[in-house]
Scaffold this motif. Structure first.
Motif, PDB file in Angstrom:
ATOM      1  N   SER A 152      42.687  -4.314 -32.277  1.00 42.31           N
ATOM      2  CA  SER A 152      42.074  -4.868 -31.120  1.00 42.31           C
ATOM      3  C   SER A 152      41.995  -3.906 -30.189  1.00 42.31           C
ATOM      4  CB  SER A 152      42.910  -5.998 -30.705  1.00 42.31           C
ATOM      5  OG  SER A 152      42.553  -6.342 -29.589  1.00 42.31           O
ATOM      6  N   GLY A 153      40.632  -3.947 -29.469  1.00 41.41           N
ATOM      7  CA  GLY A 153      40.273  -3.303 -28.382  1.00 41.41           C
ATOM      8  C   GLY A 153      40.280  -4.010 -27.003  1.00 41.41           C
ATOM      9  N   ILE A 154      40.499  -5.252 -27.306  1.00 43.02           N
ATOM     10  CA  ILE A 154      40.422  -6.443 -25.991  1.00 43.02           C
ATOM     11  C   ILE A 154      41.380  -5.935 -24.944  1.00 43.02           C
ATOM     12  CG2 ILE A 154      40.618  -8.788 -25.512  1.00 43.02           C
ATOM     13  CD1 ILE A 154      39.805  -9.635 -28.095  1.00 43.02           C
ATOM     14  N   LEU A 188      39.068  -6.968 -33.585  1.00 44.72           N
ATOM     15  CA  LEU A 188      38.707  -7.716 -32.126  1.00 44.72           C
ATOM     16  C   LEU A 188      38.223  -6.970 -30.990  1.00 44.72           C
ATOM     17  CD1 LEU A 188      41.998 -10.031 -32.454  1.00 44.72           C
ATOM     18  CD2 LEU A 188      39.752 -10.440 -33.485  1.00 44.72           C
ATOM     19  N   GLY A 189      37.139  -7.178 -30.577  1.00 45.55           N
ATOM     20  CA  GLY A 189      36.554  -6.542 -29.410  1.00 45.55           C
ATOM     21  C   GLY A 189      35.887  -4.971 -29.994  1.00 45.55           C
ATOM     22  N   ALA A 190      34.887  -5.358 -30.646  1.00 40.25           N
ATOM     23  CA  ALA A 190      34.578  -4.277 -31.552  1.00 40.25           C
ATOM     24  C   ALA A 190      33.383  -3.461 -30.797  1.00 40.25           C
ATOM     25  CB  ALA A 190      33.981  -4.651 -32.712  1.00 40.25           C
ATOM     26  N   GLY A 191      32.972  -3.771 -29.665  1.00 39.21           N
ATOM     27  CA  GLY A 191      32.006  -3.011 -28.715  1.00 39.21           C
ATOM     28  C   GLY A 191      30.976  -2.830 -29.576  1.00 39.21           C
ATOM     29  N   ASN A 192      30.298  -1.524 -29.537  1.00 35.96           N
ATOM     30  CA  ASN A 192      29.175  -1.153 -30.111  1.00 35.96           C
ATOM     31  C   ASN A 192      29.626  -0.351 -31.572  1.00 35.96           C
ATOM     32  OD1 ASN A 192      29.815   1.210 -29.679  1.00 35.96           O
ATOM     33  ND2 ASN A 192      28.144   1.457 -28.067  1.00 35.96           N
ATOM     34  N   PRO A 210      32.625   3.928 -25.029  1.00 36.76           N
ATOM     35  CA  PRO A 210      33.355   3.556 -26.181  1.00 36.76           C
ATOM     36  C   PRO A 210      34.515   4.800 -26.683  1.00 36.76           C
ATOM     37  CG  PRO A 210      30.835   3.811 -26.839  1.00 36.76           C
ATOM     38  CD  PRO A 210      31.257   4.380 -25.373  1.00 36.76           C
ATOM     39  N   SER A 211      35.362   4.175 -27.457  1.00 37.89           N
ATOM     40  CA  SER A 211      36.593   4.814 -27.649  1.00 37.89           C
ATOM     41  C   SER A 211      36.107   6.104 -28.619  1.00 37.89           C
ATOM     42  CB  SER A 211      37.363   4.126 -28.680  1.00 37.89           C
ATOM     43  OG  SER A 211      38.054   3.023 -27.978  1.00 37.89           O
ATOM     44  N   GLN A 212      36.988   7.438 -28.328  1.00 37.94           N
ATOM     45  CA  GLN A 212      36.636   8.610 -28.943  1.00 37.94           C
ATOM     46  C   GLN A 212      37.502   9.009 -30.426  1.00 37.94           C
ATOM     47  OE1 GLN A 212      37.003  10.231 -25.093  1.00 37.94           O
ATOM     48  NE2 GLN A 212      35.966   7.956 -24.672  1.00 37.94           N
ATOM     49  N   CYS A 227      34.365  -8.486 -34.420  1.00 34.85           N
ATOM     50  CA  CYS A 227      34.350  -9.464 -33.450  1.00 34.85           C
ATOM     51  C   CYS A 227      34.056  -9.068 -32.202  1.00 34.85           C
ATOM     52  CB  CYS A 227      35.431 -10.450 -33.551  1.00 34.85           C
ATOM     53  SG  CYS A 227      35.722 -11.478 -32.065  1.00 34.85           S
ATOM     54  N   GLU A 228      32.799  -9.337 -31.664  1.00 37.95           N
ATOM     55  CA  GLU A 228      32.465  -8.839 -30.130  1.00 37.95           C
ATOM     56  C   GLU A 228      31.933 -10.136 -29.366  1.00 37.95           C
ATOM     57  OE1 GLU A 228      32.776  -6.233 -28.600  1.00 37.95           O
ATOM     58  OE2 GLU A 228      31.596  -7.586 -26.826  1.00 37.95           O
ATOM     59  N   ILE A 229      32.304 -10.153 -28.231  1.00 35.80           N
ATOM     60  CA  ILE A 229      32.181 -11.298 -27.261  1.00 35.80           C
ATOM     61  C   ILE A 229      30.679 -11.188 -26.696  1.00 35.80           C
ATOM     62  CG2 ILE A 229      33.267 -10.575 -25.104  1.00 35.80           C
ATOM     63  CD1 ILE A 229      34.210 -13.569 -25.001  1.00 35.80           C
ATOM     64  N   SER A 243      33.903 -14.930 -29.244  1.00 38.33           N
ATOM     65  CA  SER A 243      35.374 -14.629 -28.893  1.00 38.33           C
ATOM     66  C   SER A 243      36.325 -14.548 -29.926  1.00 38.33           C
ATOM     67  CB  SER A 243      35.805 -15.691 -27.686  1.00 38.33           C
ATOM     68  OG  SER A 243      36.120 -16.950 -28.186  1.00 38.33           O
ATOM     69  N   ALA A 244      37.089 -13.674 -29.661  1.00 36.68           N
ATOM     70  CA  ALA A 244      38.478 -13.516 -30.670  1.00 36.68           C
ATOM     71  C   ALA A 244      39.256 -14.865 -30.800  1.00 36.68           C
ATOM     72  CB  ALA A 244      39.129 -12.596 -29.872  1.00 36.68           C
ATOM     73  N   ALA A 245      39.159 -15.771 -29.722  1.00 38.01           N
ATOM     74  CA  ALA A 245      39.874 -16.854 -29.834  1.00 38.01           C
ATOM     75  C   ALA A 245      39.266 -17.808 -30.756  1.00 38.01           C
ATOM     76  CB  ALA A 245      40.004 -17.437 -28.568  1.00 38.01           C
ATOM     77  N   GLY A 283      35.618  -6.298 -16.304  1.00 37.82           N
ATOM     78  CA  GLY A 283      36.852  -7.029 -16.798  1.00 37.82           C
ATOM     79  C   GLY A 283      36.891  -7.405 -18.332  1.00 37.82           C
ATOM     80  N   GLN A 284      35.725  -7.742 -18.747  1.00 37.57           N
ATOM     81  CA  GLN A 284      35.719  -7.928 -20.373  1.00 37.57           C
ATOM     82  C   GLN A 284      35.608  -6.796 -20.864  1.00 37.57           C
ATOM     83  OE1 GLN A 284      31.562  -9.681 -21.930  1.00 37.57           O
ATOM     84  NE2 GLN A 284      33.000 -11.548 -21.823  1.00 37.57           N
ATOM     85  N   THR A 285      34.863  -5.808 -20.578  1.00 38.06           N
ATOM     86  CA  THR A 285      34.687  -4.617 -21.325  1.00 38.06           C
ATOM     87  C   THR A 285      35.858  -3.688 -21.256  1.00 38.06           C
ATOM     88  OG1 THR A 285      32.092  -4.823 -20.697  1.00 38.06           O
ATOM     89  CG2 THR A 285      33.076  -2.777 -21.750  1.00 38.06           C
ATOM     90  N   GLY A 286      36.552  -3.654 -20.064  1.00 40.62           N
ATOM     91  CA  GLY A 286      37.708  -3.094 -20.107  1.00 40.62           C
ATOM     92  C   GLY A 286      37.473  -1.316 -20.163  1.00 40.62           C
TER      93      GLY A 286
END
Ligand code: SAM
Length: 205
Positions: free
Chosen positions: A137-139, A66-70, A42-44, A89-91, A118-120, A35-38
């Motif tokens: 954002s990738g959140i 926001l939601g920068a992953g690795n 990673p994006s290509q 930013c990465e949670i 968190s992004a918030a 749910g959190q990772t979505g």
């Protein structure tokens, strides 16, 4: 932004950054915290190219991610825009550590910073002080729930300057309406050449 791991030396971070292991840790996060990772990978590059295309190569301001992953997108953005400052930013603490390792390995420490939280929290720390041209954002908005997603969109709107752009990718169109309530000037572009396929939202303030 100060964080515990900023004290780690670049050498120690690089020693931790085995690309296969960082990839597997993302995959694991995708399974156990879906749910959190979505996503599970990673994006290509085709999706990333679409996400960062509106930011000029000569851009010298600050971009917030926001939601920068690795760091798959962060590293491409840093390479494309050598004069830009990036605040990512990465949670997830594990992915945040991998992000720092990847930054150190690529030699982007300094110009690119990571906020592990968190992004918030990041956006509320930024408050009204800054007016940004770009927030990326990738959140996974759809997994946040309606109230949290709308609160996040409001916070993003607040940190953007007039004419600023919020760029978001998602793996479904579920959030299109939500985004439109806060950003009526919205363009949606498919990014089929990604696993899983995605859509990119370009929202103008
Ligand atoms: C689909 S992944 C995208 C990762 C990376 N940007 C990429 O393109 O490969 C979404 C990321 O957002 C992070 N995330 C989810 N909710 C978050 C939040 N509220 N604040 C910060 N990061 C968050 C997840 O941990 C995950 O790493």
């Amino acid at each position: 932004m100060r964080n515990e791991a900023t004290k780690d030396s670049a050498k120690e971070l690089i020693a931790l950054s085995n690309p296969v292991a960082t990839y597997l840790r993302f995959f694991w996060a995708g399974l156990v915290k879906h749910g959190q990772t979505g996503g599970i990978v990673p994006s290509q590059r085709f999706l990333i190219a679409k996400m960062i295309a509106p930011i000029p190569e000569t851009y010298r301001g600050q971009v917030v991610e926001l939601g920068a992953g690795n760091g798959a997108l962060t590293l491409r953005l840093a390479a494309r825009c050598p004069e830009a400052r990036i605040l990512a930013c990465e949670i997830n603490p594990t992915l945040a550590r991998d992000h720092r390792c990847n930054l150190a390995r690529a030699g982007f420490n300094g110009r690119v910073e990571l906020f592990a939280g968190s992004a918030a929290d990041l956006l509320s720390e930024m408050g009204q002080k800054q007016k940004l041209d770009f927030v990326i954002s990738g959140i996974p908005l759809a997994n946040l729930g309606r109230e949290k997603a709308l609160a996040l969109l409001d916070a993003i709107r607040r940190v953007l300057g007039a004419g600023g752009m919020y760029i978001q990718f998602q793996h479904s169109l579920l959030d299109r309406r939500k985004i439109r309530t806060r950003f009526p000037d919205l363009r949606t572009v498919p990014a089929f050449l990604n696993f899983p396929p995605a859509v990119v939202y370009y929202a103008q303030r």
